[in-house]
Motif scaffolding. Structure first.
Motif: not given
Length: 217
Positions: A78, A81-83, A104, A130-132, A134-136
């Protein structure tokens, strides 16, 4: 989609030495002087000091993948890949970049079998997926009239030097009887893509332009 100016397009790829990023960089270089491509390493905070203002588009490929998930490294997915993706997009927008393309994954669907189409809803099962996803969500919130965001969810990508599950599938296929090998080779072509094929839609998203004829094969 925002159209970039007619002169040389300047593209920044985040994530040095990534398989897809390197492949895409080489692909754009094949067009001669139509594109100027730079890469930036995201492994430390030095990228935050780089000036993004001269680029027409940022292609964000930096991320964590192809490693066994554990409780200890769950948070890292997270964080990277997200933050990191959200922070990169925020900087790109602040510096005046007009197009941000996020790499993604089809892992956001959480499917191990079956088909995926435009009606399939995301339901990730792994921290990677999940992290991808949430990044989207975070990136789409940053989109505006002056900042276009595109999300790509490619399937498994294969080619020389690739990492991930493809090499495992290749070994299984080569060890299989010829009859079964033909079935594996036939497979579902939409589930895997060679970098050359993948680079075409990426070019459209990153530059807002169709690749010149003759370089699509």
């Amino acid at each position: 989609m925002i159209q970039v100016r007619d002169q040389m397009k300047k593209v920044l790829i985040t994530g040095a030495n990534s398989y897809i990023g390197t492949s895409f960089e080489k692909y754009l270089q094949s067009f001669g002087e139509e594109y100027s491509v730079d890469t930036v390493d995201m492994t430390d905070s030095s990228w935050r000091e780089k000036d993004f203002s001269g680029y027409d588009a940022v292609f964000h490929v930096a991320g964590i993948a192809h490693r066994k998930e554990t409780e200890k490294n769950a948070e890292l997915y997270y964080k990277v890949n997200r933050d990191l993706a959200a922070d990169c997009a925020a900087k790109a927008k602040s510096d005046g970049v007009k197009q941000f393309v996020f790499l993604s994954s089809m892992s956001v669907y959480g499917l191990n079998s079956g088909y995926i189409d435009s009606d399939t809803l995301p339901n990730p099962k792994t921290n990677y997926g999940k992290s991808k996803l949430q990044a989207e969500s975070a990136l789409m919130k940053s989109e505006s009239a002056d900042f276009a965001v595109a999300v790509l969810r490619p399937p498994m990508i294969y080619g020389k030097g690739c990492r991930g599950n493809y090499n495992t599938l290749k070994k299984i296929a080569l060890k299989s009887p010829p009859a079964k090998r033909r079935i594996i080779r036939k497979g579902h072509p939409r589930n895997i893509r060679h970098p050359t094929i993948t680079n075409i839609p990426i070019t459209k998203r990153v530059t807002g332009a169709e690749p010149p004829l003759g370089l699509n094969s």
